[in-house]
Design a protein around this motif. Sequence first.
Motif, mmCIF file in Angstrom:
data_model
loop_
_atom_site.group_PDB
_atom_site.id
_atom_site.type_symbol
_atom_site.label_atom_id
_atom_site.label_comp_id
_atom_site.label_asym_id
_atom_site.label_seq_id
_atom_site.Cartn_x
_atom_site.Cartn_y
_atom_site.Cartn_z
ATOM 1 N N PHE A 110 0.852 -1.155 0.004
ATOM 2 C CA PHE A 110 -0.103 0.149 -0.109
ATOM 3 C C PHE A 110 0.848 1.160 0.065
ATOM 4 C CE2 PHE A 110 -3.442 -2.689 2.227
ATOM 5 C CZ PHE A 110 -4.141 -2.949 1.194
ATOM 6 N N THR A 111 2.066 1.095 0.771
ATOM 7 C CA THR A 111 2.762 2.404 0.713
ATOM 8 C C THR A 111 3.465 2.603 -0.810
ATOM 9 O OG1 THR A 111 3.576 1.856 2.912
ATOM 10 C CG2 THR A 111 5.134 3.017 1.448
ATOM 11 N N TRP A 112 3.813 1.388 -1.668
ATOM 12 C CA TRP A 112 4.377 1.702 -2.805
ATOM 13 C C TRP A 112 3.204 2.221 -3.700
ATOM 14 C CZ3 TRP A 112 8.511 2.347 -5.229
ATOM 15 C CH2 TRP A 112 9.784 1.856 -4.751
ATOM 16 N N SER A 113 1.882 1.748 -3.303
ATOM 17 C CA SER A 113 0.614 2.315 -4.100
ATOM 18 C C SER A 113 0.647 3.849 -3.814
ATOM 19 C CB SER A 113 -0.445 1.503 -3.711
ATOM 20 O OG SER A 113 -1.566 1.948 -4.652
ATOM 21 N N LEU A 114 0.581 4.281 -2.742
ATOM 22 C CA LEU A 114 0.436 5.630 -2.463
ATOM 23 C C LEU A 114 1.697 6.671 -3.041
ATOM 24 C CD1 LEU A 114 -0.503 5.442 1.346
ATOM 25 C CD2 LEU A 114 -1.878 5.961 -0.694
ATOM 26 N N ILE A 115 3.047 5.911 -2.860
ATOM 27 C CA ILE A 115 4.140 6.665 -3.678
ATOM 28 C C ILE A 115 3.874 6.609 -5.371
ATOM 29 C CG2 ILE A 115 6.574 6.428 -4.258
ATOM 30 C CD1 ILE A 115 7.033 4.664 -1.590
ATOM 31 N N LEU A 116 3.341 5.839 -5.963
ATOM 32 C CA LEU A 116 3.234 5.962 -7.232
ATOM 33 C C LEU A 116 2.049 6.699 -7.793
ATOM 34 C CD1 LEU A 116 4.083 2.037 -7.831
ATOM 35 C CD2 LEU A 116 5.686 4.091 -8.451
ATOM 36 N N ALA A 117 1.265 7.140 -6.646
ATOM 37 C CA ALA A 117 0.292 7.947 -7.117
ATOM 38 C C ALA A 117 0.453 9.316 -7.109
ATOM 39 C CB ALA A 117 -1.028 7.739 -6.200
ATOM 40 N N THR A 118 1.568 9.762 -6.709
ATOM 41 C CA THR A 118 2.059 11.039 -6.605
ATOM 42 C C THR A 118 2.353 11.901 -7.917
ATOM 43 O OG1 THR A 118 4.346 10.260 -6.033
ATOM 44 C CG2 THR A 118 2.880 10.891 -4.333
ATOM 45 N N ARG A 119 2.307 11.119 -9.133
ATOM 46 C CA ARG A 119 2.966 11.621 -10.219
ATOM 47 C C ARG A 119 4.140 12.277 -10.286
ATOM 48 N NH1 ARG A 119 -1.729 15.780 -12.468
ATOM 49 N NH2 ARG A 119 -3.479 14.664 -11.704
ATOM 50 N N ALA A 120 5.219 11.539 -9.327
ATOM 51 C CA ALA A 120 6.403 12.269 -9.331
ATOM 52 C C ALA A 120 7.145 11.840 -10.902
ATOM 53 C CB ALA A 120 7.199 11.346 -8.209
ATOM 54 N N ARG A 121 7.531 12.962 -11.189
ATOM 55 C CA ARG A 121 8.066 12.832 -12.612
ATOM 56 C C ARG A 121 9.425 12.147 -12.517
ATOM 57 N NH1 ARG A 121 7.718 18.260 -15.700
ATOM 58 N NH2 ARG A 121 8.232 17.091 -17.673
ATOM 59 N N TRP A 122 10.382 12.286 -11.561
ATOM 60 C CA TRP A 122 11.524 11.609 -11.599
ATOM 61 C C TRP A 122 11.371 10.192 -11.414
ATOM 62 C CZ3 TRP A 122 12.808 8.583 -7.391
ATOM 63 C CH2 TRP A 122 12.154 8.701 -6.049
ATOM 64 N N LEU A 123 10.243 9.655 -11.222
ATOM 65 C CA LEU A 123 10.004 8.091 -11.092
ATOM 66 C C LEU A 123 9.863 7.610 -12.524
ATOM 67 C CD1 LEU A 123 8.041 7.425 -7.763
ATOM 68 C CD2 LEU A 123 10.329 6.522 -8.276
ATOM 69 N N ARG A 170 2.535 3.576 -16.702
ATOM 70 C CA ARG A 170 2.945 2.351 -16.313
ATOM 71 C C ARG A 170 3.085 2.165 -14.473
ATOM 72 N NH1 ARG A 170 4.763 -1.656 -19.755
ATOM 73 N NH2 ARG A 170 4.783 -0.845 -22.122
ATOM 74 N N MET A 171 3.314 3.606 -14.028
ATOM 75 C CA MET A 171 3.399 3.740 -12.708
ATOM 76 C C MET A 171 2.152 3.645 -12.116
ATOM 77 S SD MET A 171 5.739 7.312 -12.498
ATOM 78 C CE MET A 171 5.254 7.629 -10.844
ATOM 79 N N TYR A 172 0.899 3.985 -12.782
ATOM 80 C CA TYR A 172 -0.458 3.938 -12.414
ATOM 81 C C TYR A 172 -0.656 2.225 -12.397
ATOM 82 C CZ TYR A 172 -1.547 8.722 -11.793
ATOM 83 O OH TYR A 172 -1.842 9.955 -11.321
ATOM 84 N N LEU A 173 -0.029 1.515 -13.416
ATOM 85 C CA LEU A 173 -0.437 0.012 -13.681
ATOM 86 C C LEU A 173 0.216 -0.482 -12.303
ATOM 87 C CD1 LEU A 173 0.323 -0.898 -17.289
ATOM 88 C CD2 LEU A 173 -2.131 -1.031 -16.010
ATOM 89 N N TRP A 174 1.454 -0.127 -11.750
ATOM 90 C CA TRP A 174 2.206 -0.838 -10.669
ATOM 91 C C TRP A 174 1.283 -0.258 -9.276
ATOM 92 C CZ3 TRP A 174 5.607 -4.292 -9.369
ATOM 93 C CH2 TRP A 174 6.514 -4.848 -10.563
ATOM 94 N N HIS A 175 0.618 0.914 -9.351
ATOM 95 C CA HIS A 175 -0.001 1.427 -8.350
ATOM 96 C C HIS A 175 -1.249 0.481 -8.042
ATOM 97 C CE1 HIS A 175 -2.944 4.154 -6.193
ATOM 98 N NE2 HIS A 175 -3.693 3.988 -7.293
ATOM 99 N N LYS A 176 -1.643 0.302 -9.054
ATOM 100 C CA LYS A 176 -3.215 -0.617 -9.299
ATOM 101 C C LYS A 176 -2.738 -1.996 -8.722
ATOM 102 C CE LYS A 176 -6.942 -2.035 -11.799
ATOM 103 N NZ LYS A 176 -7.822 -1.759 -13.134
ATOM 104 N N ARG A 177 -1.618 -2.569 -9.215
ATOM 105 C CA ARG A 177 -1.361 -3.956 -8.770
ATOM 106 C C ARG A 177 -0.962 -3.943 -7.338
ATOM 107 N NH1 ARG A 177 2.533 -4.492 -14.275
ATOM 108 N NH2 ARG A 177 0.726 -4.884 -15.664
ATOM 109 N N ALA A 178 -0.031 -3.120 -6.872
ATOM 110 C CA ALA A 178 0.310 -3.031 -5.625
ATOM 111 C C ALA A 178 -0.852 -2.970 -4.424
ATOM 112 C CB ALA A 178 1.327 -1.773 -5.280
ATOM 113 N N ALA A 179 -1.970 -2.120 -5.101
ATOM 114 C CA ALA A 179 -3.207 -2.096 -4.094
ATOM 115 C C ALA A 179 -4.012 -3.357 -3.880
ATOM 116 C CB ALA A 179 -4.011 -0.861 -4.739
#
Length: 442
Positions: free
Chosen positions: A70-83, A92-101
């Motif tokens: 869930f922590t990774w899901s929240l990190i990836l929801a921030t739209r951090a461009r450096w990620l 793809r970050m949002y895909l990982w966000h969804k899969r982690a949740a």
Amino acid sequence: MPALVAVLVYWFRVLRRPMDVRLKRRHVGGSAVLTLGAGMIVLWVQERPMTLPGRYKWGELAGVMAVYLFTWSLILATRARWLEPWFGGLDRMYLWHKRAAIAGTLLVLPHFTVTGAAPGRPANTAGLALGVISLLGIIGLVVISLPRAARILRLSYYRWKFLHRLMGLFVATSVVHGLVLDQVIASSLVLRVVFLIEGTAGFLCYLYEELLMRRLLPTADYTVTSVTRPAEDIVELRLTPSGPGITPQPGQFVFLHVGGDGAWHEHPFSVAGTGPGRQLRLSVRARGRETRTLSAELTPGLPATVSGPYGMFDFTLGGRAQVWIAGGIGIVPFLSWLQALTSEDRHSVELFYIVPTEADAVYLPELLAQSDRLQSVRLHPVFTRTRGHLTGADVDAALQVPITDVHTFICGPVPMVVDISRYLRRRGVPRDYIHAEHFAFR
């Protein structure tokens, strides 16, 4: 340990592949999620007290790993461009966000089933209540994020988005629940510190997303200067910057907010092209309730705010021989690519434009003009009502080189992307030669 060995073998194979370093870099993000997770499990096994029942210890580990995901899901929801470079783009970050949740939710269920009240002491009512609240809240949010459930509930994107914002609070309650009740964590200072760090990281990302993200993200003010409707369900608009503006790379997308405060909410749209003075050309298909309203009410002169650009759907990642496959409105990023190509470009491109009928091919004249200008681009219109859906075999037959040597870029409906990607994998095309734009942000 086997998980860590598997990651090392995976990276050995990635580093050996002859491909663009940018493609190798996008493997880092997912590997980091899995490697740190494996490290969490190893640490748990080493630090767990031997006096507690094994069933209880593994049940608590499931809860701890759920919080980690869930922590990774929240990190990836921030739209951090450096990620973005490390995951392959915001989509793809949002895909990982969804899969982690989803994975975290699947771990929460056995955690509550197996552990129950902590053994050897009376149950803590407050701690149990926090656990139940977080369990029901997280399950509910994941369920309404499933496309079929959203259709059954007739839940609009923005109601879903409002409810989705509660995820951070439920994760915070699950962290407090673990600190209060988990005897494994209570028995080890190292585990307490690590668990607190991961929970705090997730909650800080949640606070950033709710309080700071909209102020700190790169945005630019624009004015809607042109509105055309090439089809009943498509509206095309041109935006002129009121200030410096932004300069997206071909294939990127932006988040658009039209009408000023309190008006239409932001939504992601691919950039179809740019013009003098950093003008932006966007094409919007009226699919949901919100975009249908936008399509009907858009007029020149409206203020707009653009956030971004985002995305790494980039044809320069591929080799000389390429296939571009666009389904319907999925043609938009390819329009910006065609604009970027010159007659001296050495790419050899087979472009498939897939629509139900010729009447639906609103961008066909533009594509024909571009293919006439660019001798390296061969256009293949596909009208599905008369010839059927495009198959991987159709793509294979159109190529003049072995399909295993070709980079394929796909943007369109999910079933089309999945079917063609599976065919290419069965034919031996390397996974990193298959590129798809993902817009399933729910």
